[in-house]
Design a protein around this motif. Structure first.
Motif, PDB file in Angstrom:
ATOM      1  N   LEU A  52       0.862  -1.235   0.001  1.00 51.99           N
ATOM      2  CA  LEU A  52       0.052   0.154   0.178  1.00 51.99           C
ATOM      3  C   LEU A  52       0.725   1.258   0.037  1.00 51.99           C
ATOM      4  CD1 LEU A  52      -3.019   1.200   0.309  1.00 51.99           C
ATOM      5  CD2 LEU A  52      -2.517   1.136   2.954  1.00 51.99           C
ATOM      6  N   VAL A  53       0.467   2.180  -0.614  1.00 53.43           N
ATOM      7  CA  VAL A  53       1.332   3.563  -0.619  1.00 53.43           C
ATOM      8  C   VAL A  53       0.138   4.437  -0.147  1.00 53.43           C
ATOM      9  CG1 VAL A  53       2.024   5.459  -2.022  1.00 53.43           C
ATOM     10  CG2 VAL A  53       2.527   3.063  -2.563  1.00 53.43           C
ATOM     11  N   GLY A  54       0.716   5.293   0.868  1.00 53.90           N
ATOM     12  CA  GLY A  54      -0.260   6.338   1.501  1.00 53.90           C
ATOM     13  C   GLY A  54       0.628   7.575   1.044  1.00 53.90           C
ATOM     14  N   ILE A  55      -0.398   8.700   0.782  1.00 50.47           N
ATOM     15  CA  ILE A  55       0.352  10.173   0.252  1.00 50.47           C
ATOM     16  C   ILE A  55      -0.425  11.019   1.169  1.00 50.47           C
ATOM     17  CG2 ILE A  55       0.241  11.583  -1.895  1.00 50.47           C
ATOM     18  CD1 ILE A  55      -0.040   9.022  -3.583  1.00 50.47           C
ATOM     19  N   GLY A  56       0.439  11.709   1.776  1.00 49.76           N
ATOM     20  CA  GLY A  56      -0.510  13.017   2.580  1.00 49.76           C
ATOM     21  C   GLY A  56      -0.310  14.224   1.870  1.00 49.76           C
ATOM     22  N   PHE A  81      -8.385   4.950  -2.038  1.00 50.11           N
ATOM     23  CA  PHE A  81      -8.923   5.059  -0.600  1.00 50.11           C
ATOM     24  C   PHE A  81      -8.780   6.507  -0.294  1.00 50.11           C
ATOM     25  CE2 PHE A  81      -7.434   0.649  -0.870  1.00 50.11           C
ATOM     26  CZ  PHE A  81      -8.729  -0.100  -0.345  1.00 50.11           C
ATOM     27  N   ILE A  82      -9.436   7.161   0.360  1.00 51.04           N
ATOM     28  CA  ILE A  82      -9.426   8.530   1.051  1.00 51.04           C
ATOM     29  C   ILE A  82      -9.750   8.451   2.480  1.00 51.04           C
ATOM     30  CG2 ILE A  82     -10.458  10.643   1.115  1.00 51.04           C
ATOM     31  CD1 ILE A  82     -10.510  10.814  -1.799  1.00 51.04           C
ATOM     32  N   CYS A  83      -8.901   8.922   3.298  1.00 46.99           N
ATOM     33  CA  CYS A  83      -9.288   9.058   4.809  1.00 46.99           C
ATOM     34  C   CYS A  83      -9.998  10.288   5.048  1.00 46.99           C
ATOM     35  CB  CYS A  83      -8.100   8.713   5.581  1.00 46.99           C
ATOM     36  SG  CYS A  83      -7.225   7.307   5.560  1.00 46.99           S
ATOM     37  N   ARG A  84     -11.289  10.124   5.682  1.00 44.05           N
ATOM     38  CA  ARG A  84     -11.918  11.519   6.060  1.00 44.05           C
ATOM     39  C   ARG A  84     -11.652  11.574   7.594  1.00 44.05           C
ATOM     40  NH1 ARG A  84     -17.713  14.309   4.940  1.00 44.05           N
ATOM     41  NH2 ARG A  84     -16.706  16.276   4.551  1.00 44.05           N
ATOM     42  N   GLY A  85     -10.768  12.634   7.907  1.00 45.35           N
ATOM     43  CA  GLY A  85     -10.247  12.800   9.158  1.00 45.35           C
ATOM     44  C   GLY A  85      -9.000  12.189   9.616  1.00 45.35           C
ATOM     45  N   GLU A  86      -8.635  11.768  10.683  1.00 43.48           N
ATOM     46  CA  GLU A  86      -7.428  11.129  11.164  1.00 43.48           C
ATOM     47  C   GLU A  86      -7.434   9.808  10.341  1.00 43.48           C
ATOM     48  OE1 GLU A  86      -6.933  11.186  15.246  1.00 43.48           O
ATOM     49  OE2 GLU A  86      -6.852  13.261  15.644  1.00 43.48           O
ATOM     50  N   ALA A  87      -5.999   9.708  10.001  1.00 43.00           N
ATOM     51  CA  ALA A  87      -5.780   8.556   9.435  1.00 43.00           C
ATOM     52  C   ALA A  87      -5.172   7.277  10.009  1.00 43.00           C
ATOM     53  CB  ALA A  87      -4.775   8.817   8.144  1.00 43.00           C
ATOM     54  N   PHE A  88      -4.942   7.560  11.416  1.00 46.74           N
ATOM     55  CA  PHE A  88      -4.390   6.383  12.209  1.00 46.74           C
ATOM     56  C   PHE A  88      -5.210   5.279  12.208  1.00 46.74           C
ATOM     57  CE2 PHE A  88      -3.194  10.671  14.377  1.00 46.74           C
ATOM     58  CZ  PHE A  88      -1.793  10.503  13.942  1.00 46.74           C
ATOM     59  N   TYR A  89      -6.393   5.193  12.434  1.00 46.93           N
ATOM     60  CA  TYR A  89      -7.227   3.948  12.403  1.00 46.93           C
ATOM     61  C   TYR A  89      -7.372   3.270  11.460  1.00 46.93           C
ATOM     62  CZ  TYR A  89      -7.646   4.929  17.704  1.00 46.93           C
ATOM     63  OH  TYR A  89      -7.384   4.896  19.006  1.00 46.93           O
ATOM     64  N   PRO A  90      -8.023   4.273  10.195  1.00 45.01           N
ATOM     65  CA  PRO A  90      -8.414   3.789   8.954  1.00 45.01           C
ATOM     66  C   PRO A  90      -7.254   3.307   8.147  1.00 45.01           C
ATOM     67  CG  PRO A  90      -9.296   5.801   9.387  1.00 45.01           C
ATOM     68  CD  PRO A  90      -8.271   5.769  10.177  1.00 45.01           C
ATOM     69  N   VAL A  91      -6.007   3.606   8.191  1.00 42.40           N
ATOM     70  CA  VAL A  91      -4.810   3.076   7.458  1.00 42.40           C
ATOM     71  C   VAL A  91      -4.471   1.932   8.265  1.00 42.40           C
ATOM     72  CG1 VAL A  91      -2.437   3.352   7.081  1.00 42.40           C
ATOM     73  CG2 VAL A  91      -4.001   5.315   6.274  1.00 42.40           C
ATOM     74  N   THR A  92      -4.413   1.746   9.441  1.00 35.68           N
ATOM     75  CA  THR A  92      -4.060   0.691  10.179  1.00 35.68           C
ATOM     76  C   THR A  92      -4.955  -0.489   9.879  1.00 35.68           C
ATOM     77  OG1 THR A  92      -3.202   1.833  11.985  1.00 35.68           O
ATOM     78  CG2 THR A  92      -3.362  -0.308  12.407  1.00 35.68           C
ATOM     79  N   GLU A  93      -6.230  -0.315   9.928  1.00 31.73           N
ATOM     80  CA  GLU A  93      -7.382  -1.546   9.851  1.00 31.73           C
ATOM     81  C   GLU A  93      -7.176  -1.777   8.273  1.00 31.73           C
ATOM     82  OE1 GLU A  93     -11.185  -0.164  11.157  1.00 31.73           O
ATOM     83  OE2 GLU A  93     -10.317   0.806  12.884  1.00 31.73           O
ATOM     84  N   ASP A 105     -15.589  -4.536  -0.664  1.00 31.59           N
ATOM     85  CA  ASP A 105     -16.034  -4.000   0.361  1.00 31.59           C
ATOM     86  C   ASP A 105     -15.202  -3.904   1.528  1.00 31.59           C
ATOM     87  OD1 ASP A 105     -18.916  -3.524  -0.726  1.00 31.59           O
ATOM     88  OD2 ASP A 105     -18.992  -5.791  -0.876  1.00 31.59           O
ATOM     89  N   PHE A 106     -15.203  -2.758   2.228  1.00 35.46           N
ATOM     90  CA  PHE A 106     -14.443  -2.550   3.623  1.00 35.46           C
ATOM     91  C   PHE A 106     -15.205  -1.689   4.423  1.00 35.46           C
ATOM     92  CE2 PHE A 106     -11.405  -2.656  -0.158  1.00 35.46           C
ATOM     93  CZ  PHE A 106     -10.490  -3.549   0.450  1.00 35.46           C
ATOM     94  N   ASN A 107     -15.343  -2.496   5.658  1.00 36.99           N
ATOM     95  CA  ASN A 107     -16.261  -2.024   6.854  1.00 36.99           C
ATOM     96  C   ASN A 107     -15.130  -1.199   7.632  1.00 36.99           C
ATOM     97  OD1 ASN A 107     -18.452  -1.187   8.388  1.00 36.99           O
ATOM     98  ND2 ASN A 107     -18.362  -3.107   9.439  1.00 36.99           N
ATOM     99  N   ILE A 108     -14.572   0.127   7.243  1.00 37.79           N
ATOM    100  CA  ILE A 108     -13.673   0.858   8.115  1.00 37.79           C
ATOM    101  C   ILE A 108     -14.139   2.034   8.013  1.00 37.79           C
ATOM    102  CG2 ILE A 108     -11.388   1.468   8.173  1.00 37.79           C
ATOM    103  CD1 ILE A 108     -10.579  -1.154   6.555  1.00 37.79           C
ATOM    104  N   LYS A 109     -14.310   2.477   9.345  1.00 34.74           N
ATOM    105  CA  LYS A 109     -15.153   4.068   9.383  1.00 34.74           C
ATOM    106  C   LYS A 109     -13.943   4.855   9.359  1.00 34.74           C
ATOM    107  CE  LYS A 109     -17.211   6.700  13.079  1.00 34.74           C
ATOM    108  NZ  LYS A 109     -17.728   6.767  14.328  1.00 34.74           N
ATOM    109  N   GLY A 110     -14.252   5.978   8.237  1.00 38.97           N
ATOM    110  CA  GLY A 110     -13.547   7.019   7.901  1.00 38.97           C
ATOM    111  C   GLY A 110     -12.585   6.781   6.638  1.00 38.97           C
ATOM    112  N   LEU A 111     -13.141   5.322   6.069  1.00 44.22           N
ATOM    113  CA  LEU A 111     -12.117   5.026   4.731  1.00 44.22           C
ATOM    114  C   LEU A 111     -13.057   4.920   3.595  1.00 44.22           C
ATOM    115  CD1 LEU A 111      -9.337   4.074   3.857  1.00 44.22           C
ATOM    116  CD2 LEU A 111     -10.235   1.769   3.699  1.00 44.22           C
ATOM    117  N   TRP A 112     -13.053   6.110   2.936  1.00 37.14           N
ATOM    118  CA  TRP A 112     -14.127   6.383   1.680  1.00 37.14           C
ATOM    119  C   TRP A 112     -13.281   5.260   0.647  1.00 37.14           C
ATOM    120  CZ3 TRP A 112     -17.550  10.485   0.721  1.00 37.14           C
ATOM    121  CH2 TRP A 112     -17.963  11.287   1.975  1.00 37.14           C
TER     122      TRP A 112
END
Length: 496
Positions: free
Chosen positions: A74-78, A133-145, A158-165
């Motif tokens: 996975l690549v995360g871009i800030g 994927f896009i994190c809405r709000g803090e990325a800590f929990y969505p990215v880890t999940e 399908d992904f059931n991860i809060k904040g992960l669009w």
């Protein structure tokens, strides 16, 4: 070839954001949000690497070359910088170019985007960018999940991860806002070991008097968020979408400063907090710990006019705070009140700034031209106030309707012209397009700001003060800074 679970990228945008001023004025700031996220996912058992393209000077192709070397899942871009509220949207140009290059060369590689801009405009960002994927709000929990799901072999749809669009075919799946980290002491220290710490340098003014000693430099925080709701600010889109503030314990803060000083010889420090002084007991405790250590640090922090007093200022000076940045914004109280920042009057501004400098702390004054109720007369009031205060440094900003702010929403609903490119939201770019006010055009606001900036730094009384406090070398640095002219497309069109 090494393989990691995630590579976090800070895309390069310095030339776009600062133009020529990037070489002399701007600092090279550690990508704190990337380092915090890296530390968090690492503490959950995932391997991580940071590519700071901004500090390394990598373009999109070189950045993708480095990503390929790590073979990530996975690549995360800030889309975020060390000044969160103003540095996210302009960074979207660098984000776009990187995602385009990634899609071309590594089409199957999953990507996740985080930061204020994508958090404030998730649907639009999906329409404009080739991101998974896009994190809405803090990325800590969505990215880890998300990493946990990828490790299990779950690549969707399908992904059931809060904040992960995410996308599901042509549909954009809205997963709301991410959960915030309630107790900031649960966040590990930023992953400083994953950064090239020798590359980071303080802003020019931060080292007036020792302008050639801008290295090394670090950023930390004692709190996240802000309880206030200024209409021009979009900081809340980084967290929960609403005014809120959380605090680290003083012990955790001082332990991280110990690490930065002892392991990386850091002397120049920025406290990222929107409000460094808000809880007096906690503030005193942290300052006492800094005073005990006597590290002789060169710290700068943000403060509010209505929270500073003599006792607080004297303690800050002893603790190593050499510079305070006050968000004064406008000379007219009515103009400030129009954007929900009208809690102090001119006399209080003058008294607090004068007291701060009398005690021995240097002042950066932040001022804005082009707030919604501004006229030429009120902008002149702001200019007169700034020059009368004669702060050691000023930032003159034009008002921008940053995505995620109330001003952005109001501008959209009222049909006010906004930049046709994210480049136009950068304060120092050629494409800059500020907001018009109810009375003054965008071009006139920008023209006023640019002339006011030069006027401020050319004043004999200012240069005399700088020479007396910091010496001839700093005066020459300021003159050199003024020689780097800012190119403005909108002003060229008006002047033709």
């Amino acid at each position: 070839m090494s393989k990691v679970d995630i590579v976090l990228v800070n895309p390069s945008d310095k030339k776009q954001t600062y133009g020529k001023l990037g070489e002399s004025l701007a600092g090279i700031e550690p990508p704190l949000w990337h380092a915090l996220l890296a530390a968090f996912v690492r503490s959950r058992g995932f391997s991580v690497k940071i590519i700071d393209s901004d500090a390394e000077g990598f373009g999109p192709q070189e950045t993708v070359d480095k990503i390929i070397e790590s073979s990530p899942a996975l690549v995360g871009i800030g889309a975020i910088g060390a000044n969160p509220s103003a540095s996210s949207t302009p960074k979207m140009i660098a984000v776009h170019l990187l995602l385009k290059e990634l899609k071309k060369r590594l089409p199957a590689l999953k990507t996740v985007l985080y930061g204020i801009h994508p958090s404030g405009l998730p649907e639009r960002t999906f329409k404009e960018e080739s991101v998974d994927f896009i994190c809405r709000g803090e990325a800590f929990y969505p990215v880890t999940e998300l990493l946990a799901e990828i490790r299990k072999g779950n690549l969707g749809p399908d992904f059931n991860i809060k904040g992960l669009w995410y996308r599901k075919g042509e549909e954009i799946i809205d997963k709301g806002w991410a959960n915030i980290v309630e107790n900031l002491d649960d966040l590990p220290f930023a992953a400083w070991d994953l950064l090239s710490m020798e590359k980071y340098k303080a802003h020019n003014w931060h080292c007036f008097g020792h302008i050639n000693q801008r290295y090394p430099y670090a950023i930390t925080y004692t709190s996240l968020g802000c309880p206030f709701d200024c209409h021009y600010c979009n900081i809340h889109a980084l967290y929960s979408g609403k005014p809120d503030i959380r605090f680290r314990s003083s012990q955790k803060v001082i332990e991280e400063i110990d690490l930065l000083v002892k392991n990386y010889n850091v002397k120049n420090v920025k406290f990222l907090d929107e409000l460094f002084v808000i809880k007096r007991e906690r503030f005193n405790e942290l300052c006492d710990l800094l005073i005990e250590r006597d590290y002789d640090l060169n710290i700068w922090a943000y403060a509010r006019i209505d929270t500073a007093d003599e006792q607080i200022l004297r303690k800050m000076l002893k603790a190593g705070v050499r510079w305070l940045c006050y968000g004064i914004e406008a000379g007219s109280k009515d103009v400030r009140a129009g954007v929900n920042k009208g809690r102090f009057d001119i006399e209080m501004i003058k008294d607090v700034v004068n007291l701060t400098r009398k005690i021995g702390i240097y002042v950066i004054g932040n001022f804005m031209f082009g707030l919604p109720d501004d006229t030429f007369e009120t902008m002149q009031e702001t200019k007169n106030l700034a020059e009368g205060l004669n702060c050691e440094y000023v930032n003159y900003y034009t008002t921008m309707a940053y995505p995620g702010s109330r001003l952005y929403e109001d501008s959209i609903s009222q049909g006010i012209a906004l930049p046709d490119s994210w480049k136009g939201f950068s304060q120092y770019s050629a494409e800059t397009l500020p907001l018009p006010t109810k009375h003054v055009s965008a071009a006139a606001v920008l023209n006023f700001r640019d002339k006011a900036f030069v006027d401020y730094y050319k004043r004999p009384e200012y240069l005399k003060m700088i020479k007396n406090k910091f010496g001839k070398e700093t005066v020459e640095h300021i003159r050199q800074m003024l020689s780097d002219k800012i190119h403005r497309n909108i002003l060229e069109k008006v002047n033709k």
